[in-house]
Design a protein around this motif. Structure first.
Motif, short mmCIF file in Angstrom:
data_model
loop_
_atom_site.label_atom_id
_atom_site.label_comp_id
_atom_site.label_asym_id
_atom_site.label_seq_id
_atom_site.Cartn_x
_atom_site.Cartn_y
_atom_site.Cartn_z
N ARG A 24 0.86 -1.19 0.00
CA ARG A 24 0.00 0.00 0.00
C ARG A 24 0.89 1.23 0.00
N SER A 25 0.73 2.06 -1.00
CA SER A 25 1.57 3.23 -1.18
C SER A 25 1.59 4.11 0.07
N GLU A 26 2.80 4.41 0.54
CA GLU A 26 3.08 5.27 1.69
C GLU A 26 2.51 4.76 3.02
N MET A 27 2.04 3.51 3.03
CA MET A 27 1.41 2.98 4.23
C MET A 27 2.29 1.95 4.93
N LEU A 28 2.44 2.15 6.22
CA LEU A 28 3.07 1.15 7.09
C LEU A 28 1.99 0.16 7.52
N GLU A 29 2.37 -1.09 7.68
CA GLU A 29 1.49 -2.03 8.35
C GLU A 29 2.03 -2.20 9.76
N CYS A 30 1.16 -2.05 10.74
CA CYS A 30 1.56 -2.12 12.14
C CYS A 30 1.40 -3.54 12.67
N ASN A 33 -1.82 -5.31 12.77
CA ASN A 33 -2.38 -5.49 11.42
C ASN A 33 -3.15 -4.29 10.89
N SER A 34 -3.07 -3.15 11.55
CA SER A 34 -3.68 -1.93 11.02
C SER A 34 -2.68 -1.27 10.08
N PHE A 35 -3.14 -0.30 9.29
CA PHE A 35 -2.31 0.44 8.36
C PHE A 35 -2.37 1.92 8.72
N CYS A 36 -1.27 2.63 8.46
CA CYS A 36 -1.27 4.08 8.68
C CYS A 36 -0.30 4.74 7.71
N ASN A 37 -0.54 6.00 7.41
CA ASN A 37 0.24 6.74 6.43
C ASN A 37 1.48 7.34 7.10
N MET A 38 2.65 6.81 6.73
CA MET A 38 3.88 7.27 7.38
C MET A 38 4.32 8.65 6.91
N ASP A 41 2.57 10.88 9.42
CA ASP A 41 3.05 10.70 10.79
C ASP A 41 3.98 9.49 10.83
N ALA A 42 5.29 9.74 10.90
CA ALA A 42 6.28 8.65 10.84
C ALA A 42 6.15 7.67 12.00
N ASP A 43 5.62 8.13 13.13
CA ASP A 43 5.46 7.21 14.27
C ASP A 43 4.01 6.74 14.43
N CYS A 44 3.29 6.67 13.31
CA CYS A 44 1.86 6.30 13.36
C CYS A 44 1.62 4.88 13.87
N CYS A 45 2.62 4.02 13.86
CA CYS A 45 2.44 2.66 14.39
C CYS A 45 2.73 2.57 15.88
N SER A 46 3.18 3.65 16.48
CA SER A 46 3.54 3.62 17.90
C SER A 46 2.39 3.17 18.79
N ASP A 47 1.17 3.60 18.46
CA ASP A 47 0.00 3.20 19.26
C ASP A 47 -0.59 1.88 18.79
N HIS A 48 0.10 1.21 17.84
CA HIS A 48 -0.39 -0.04 17.28
C HIS A 48 0.67 -1.15 17.38
N LEU A 49 1.45 -1.11 18.44
CA LEU A 49 2.46 -2.12 18.80
C LEU A 49 3.75 -2.04 18.00
N GLY A 50 3.87 -1.10 17.06
CA GLY A 50 5.10 -0.93 16.28
C GLY A 50 4.92 -1.33 14.83
N ARG A 51 6.02 -1.21 14.08
CA ARG A 51 6.01 -1.47 12.64
C ARG A 51 6.14 -2.96 12.33
N GLN A 52 5.33 -3.40 11.36
CA GLN A 52 5.40 -4.78 10.90
C GLN A 52 5.90 -4.86 9.46
N ARG A 53 5.45 -3.95 8.59
CA ARG A 53 5.89 -3.91 7.19
C ARG A 53 6.04 -2.47 6.74
N CYS A 54 7.01 -2.27 5.86
CA CYS A 54 7.29 -0.95 5.31
C CYS A 54 6.48 -0.72 4.03
N PRO A 55 6.32 0.54 3.63
CA PRO A 55 5.61 0.82 2.38
C PRO A 55 6.48 0.49 1.17
N PRO A 56 5.87 0.30 -0.01
CA PRO A 56 6.64 -0.09 -1.20
C PRO A 56 7.70 0.93 -1.61
#
Length: 115
Positions: A24-30, A33-38, A41-56
């Motif tokens: 997903r373009s510009e989206m981190l997977e946390c 298993n939620s997604f957020c636009n890095m 907000d570069a730390d958008c996964c902080s409230d979702h247990l951290g980063r799981q996958r990077c954007p393409p």
């Protein structure tokens, strides 16, 4: 005959989640298993247990946790400055496959597998 014995190869191991990008373009997977636009907000996964996958756009998760105020793994095109690409070792595999000790066919249409 029609069949050849294949050389013993290396088993295909299950990949770690971070071995592939989020698709997903510009989206981190946390990690939850939620997604957020890095880019918003570069730390958008902080409230979702951290980063799981990077954007393409920056698909590789790096070994060092120097990002997000040094609390999470970095995503990059080149992970060299961040300790290389994050390792995907046995303890991170989603499941351990059984170790196959012997495979043989003693007659047509039969196969015995021992693990």
């Amino acid at each position: 005959g029609l069949f050849r014995v294949a050389p013993k190869g290396r088993p295909t191991r299950p990949g770690c989640k971070w071995s592939r990008h989020s698709n997903r373009s510009e989206m981190l997977e946390c990690l939850d298993n939620s997604f957020c636009n890095m880019t918003e907000d570069a730390d958008c996964c902080s409230d979702h247990l951290g980063r799981q996958r990077c954007p393409p756009e920056i698909p590789w998760m790096c070994n060092n946790t120097e990002c997000v105020n040094e609390t999470d793994y970095c995503c990059a095109l080149d992970c060299t400055p961040y300790g290389g690409q994050r390792d995907c070792t046995r303890e991170f595999w989603p499941a351990n496959l059984p170790e196959i000790f012997q495979v043989k066919s003693t007659a047509p249409a039969t196969l015995t597998v021992k693990w």
